[in-house]
Write an enzyme that holds these catalytic residues in place. Structure first.
Site, PDB file in Angstrom:
ATOM      1  N   SER A  71       0.795  -1.242   0.000  1.00  0.00           N
ATOM      2  CA  SER A  71       0.000   0.000   0.000  1.00  0.00           C
ATOM      3  C   SER A  71       0.819   1.280   0.000  1.00  0.00           C
ATOM      4  O   SER A  71       0.251   2.356  -0.206  1.00  0.00           O
ATOM      5  CB  SER A  71      -0.930   0.027   1.213  1.00  0.00           C
ATOM      6  OG  SER A  71      -2.117  -0.636   0.900  1.00  0.00           O
ATOM      7  N   LYS A 127       0.367   3.447  -2.916  1.00  0.00           N
ATOM      8  CA  LYS A 127      -0.784   4.342  -3.060  1.00  0.00           C
ATOM      9  C   LYS A 127      -0.360   5.817  -2.993  1.00  0.00           C
ATOM     10  O   LYS A 127      -1.042   6.700  -3.513  1.00  0.00           O
ATOM     11  CB  LYS A 127      -1.841   4.001  -1.997  1.00  0.00           C
ATOM     12  CG  LYS A 127      -2.462   2.617  -2.275  1.00  0.00           C
ATOM     13  CD  LYS A 127      -3.329   2.075  -1.153  1.00  0.00           C
ATOM     14  CE  LYS A 127      -3.826   0.671  -1.531  1.00  0.00           C
ATOM     15  NZ  LYS A 127      -4.396  -0.105  -0.452  1.00  0.00           N
ATOM     16  N   TYR A 161      -3.538  -2.605 -10.389  1.00  0.00           N
ATOM     17  CA  TYR A 161      -3.431  -2.398  -8.935  1.00  0.00           C
ATOM     18  C   TYR A 161      -2.473  -3.425  -8.309  1.00  0.00           C
ATOM     19  O   TYR A 161      -1.610  -3.067  -7.497  1.00  0.00           O
ATOM     20  CB  TYR A 161      -4.825  -2.486  -8.309  1.00  0.00           C
ATOM     21  CG  TYR A 161      -4.808  -2.451  -6.801  1.00  0.00           C
ATOM     22  CD1 TYR A 161      -4.621  -1.252  -6.113  1.00  0.00           C
ATOM     23  CD2 TYR A 161      -4.960  -3.613  -6.052  1.00  0.00           C
ATOM     24  CE1 TYR A 161      -4.576  -1.223  -4.729  1.00  0.00           C
ATOM     25  CE2 TYR A 161      -4.926  -3.586  -4.670  1.00  0.00           C
ATOM     26  CZ  TYR A 161      -4.735  -2.399  -4.014  1.00  0.00           C
ATOM     27  OH  TYR A 161      -4.680  -2.368  -2.644  1.00  0.00           O
ATOM     28  N   TYR A 213      -4.324   2.956   7.973  1.00  0.00           N
ATOM     29  CA  TYR A 213      -5.625   2.290   8.097  1.00  0.00           C
ATOM     30  C   TYR A 213      -6.373   2.860   9.309  1.00  0.00           C
ATOM     31  O   TYR A 213      -6.259   4.045   9.600  1.00  0.00           O
ATOM     32  CB  TYR A 213      -5.458   0.762   8.183  1.00  0.00           C
ATOM     33  CG  TYR A 213      -4.384   0.215   7.280  1.00  0.00           C
ATOM     34  CD1 TYR A 213      -4.473   0.394   5.905  1.00  0.00           C
ATOM     35  CD2 TYR A 213      -3.289  -0.464   7.782  1.00  0.00           C
ATOM     36  CE1 TYR A 213      -3.497  -0.107   5.061  1.00  0.00           C
ATOM     37  CE2 TYR A 213      -2.310  -0.970   6.937  1.00  0.00           C
ATOM     38  CZ  TYR A 213      -2.421  -0.781   5.586  1.00  0.00           C
ATOM     39  OH  TYR A 213      -1.460  -1.261   4.758  1.00  0.00           O
ATOM     40  N   VAL A 255       1.216  -3.777   3.838  1.00  0.00           N
ATOM     41  CA  VAL A 255       1.167  -5.078   4.517  1.00  0.00           C
ATOM     42  C   VAL A 255       2.426  -5.924   4.274  1.00  0.00           C
ATOM     43  O   VAL A 255       2.578  -6.973   4.872  1.00  0.00           O
ATOM     44  CB  VAL A 255      -0.099  -5.902   4.157  1.00  0.00           C
ATOM     45  CG1 VAL A 255      -1.349  -5.265   4.715  1.00  0.00           C
ATOM     46  CG2 VAL A 255      -0.202  -6.139   2.655  1.00  0.00           C
TER      47      VAL A 255
END
Ligand code: GLU
Length: 307
Positions: A64, A67, A191, A243, A261
């Site tokens: 992530s 992102k 993705y 998160y 992660v």
């Protein structure tokens, strides 16, 4: 004040007993194979000074953290209009949650939860093939890290792609609200490839330095994103980068950061440096346990804090 390297050593040595705590992500099968007790950390300052600790030059799956690069590319392409498709509020829910989407008409809360990242990928895919879009993302990361050897770990990409029911579910749900335009299979392909980019702490710290310097890479002296947009990316990282434990991370570390992660975390120290840590064992919220502890120790020693 001791040297940058001495400060990093002190911080990392003080948390070595934390490395065995937590659990490696195993919902993506290829990630479960990573040696659990790795630990690395790296700092690059806006002036170009560097410090590294442990497995800082070993590549891992950025997941992530990608992102951050995707929203950078989307802001450059769509400017503020990207915020019509994805919000900028913390979600308070797990990274792959679907619960808010129904009430909020399929508009994801922010670009750092999976639903938001899928919308960003969809926007980046417009008028491009899967290969062009993936190559563009990898090219951006290579440019930012000033390292053209960075690649996608195809095994991790395929492993996630073949187990991406949850992300497929999010994408289909958003499409029912008219929020996804591309073919969902294409969105998932891009993705998963973006998440499977493999980088070391040294490369990651270097690649996020533009966010510590108002959007301009201070070493290459190349503008990456407008100053105001860099500020907004940092705001997103501060509020949504960890998160539903983003508040806890701000409480403990007090810097804009983004975790993945794969066990990596990058943090931005405005006008000073970018820092990356990696330790694959995660806490209950999916953030690196020892990585968070190392950053907490580092900011205590350096007094790097925006709060
Ligand atoms: N590729 C991962 C997923 O979509 C990223 C999760 C993360 O690092 O937060 O599940």
């Amino acid at each position: 004040m001791s040297s940058l390297q001495a400060q990093l050593d002190l911080a990392c040595e003080s948390i070595q007993h934390e490395i065995g705590i937590g659990k490696v992500a195993d919902y993506i099968p290829a990630l479960a194979r990573v040696p659990a007790d790795k630990f690395g950390a790296a700092i690059v300052t806006v002036g170009g000074e560097k410090a590294s600790f442990g497995d800082a030059s070993e590549s891992f799956s950025i997941q992530s953290i990608s992102k951050v690069f995707a929203i950078t590319a989307a802001l450059n392409r769509y400017e503020h209009r990207i915020w019509d498709r994805v919000g900028h509020e913390p979600s308070g829910n797990a990274f792959n949650s679907i619960v808010q989407l129904e009430k909020e008409n399929g508009i994801p809360r922010n670009p750092f939860i999976n639903a938001g990242a899928l919308v960003v990928t969809d926007a980046l895919l417009k008028d491009q093939s899967i290969t062009e879009c993936s190559d563009q993302m990898l090219g951006l990361v290579q440019q930012l890290a000033d390292d053209h050897t960075i690649t996608v770990d195809n095994e991790v990409a395929q492993s996630e792609r073949s187990t991406s029911d949850r992300n497929a579910g999010l994408a289909h749900f958003m499409r029912s609200f008219g929020r996804i335009e591309s073919d969902i299979s294409d969105v998932l392909d891009v993705y998963c490839r973006q998440c499977a980019i493999a980088m070391s702490c040294e490369q990651l710290a270097r690649s996020t330095l533009y966010l510590a310097n108002g959007g301009t890479d201070p070493i290459a002296e190349i503008p990456i994103v407008e100053e105001e947009r860099a500020r907004r990316i940092n705001a997103m990282m501060m509020l949504c980068g960890h998160y539903d434990a983003s508040g806890d991370f701000a409480h403990r570390v007090g810097l804009p950061g983004k975790s993945g992660v794969g066990g990596g975390i990058v943090v931005v120290v405005p006008d000073v440096a970018a820092v990356a840590v990696w330790s694959p064992r995660l806490n209950a919220n999916g953030n690196s346990h020892a990585g968070t502890a190392a950053l907490e120790a580092l900011v205590r020693i350096t007094k790097w804090n925006v709060l």
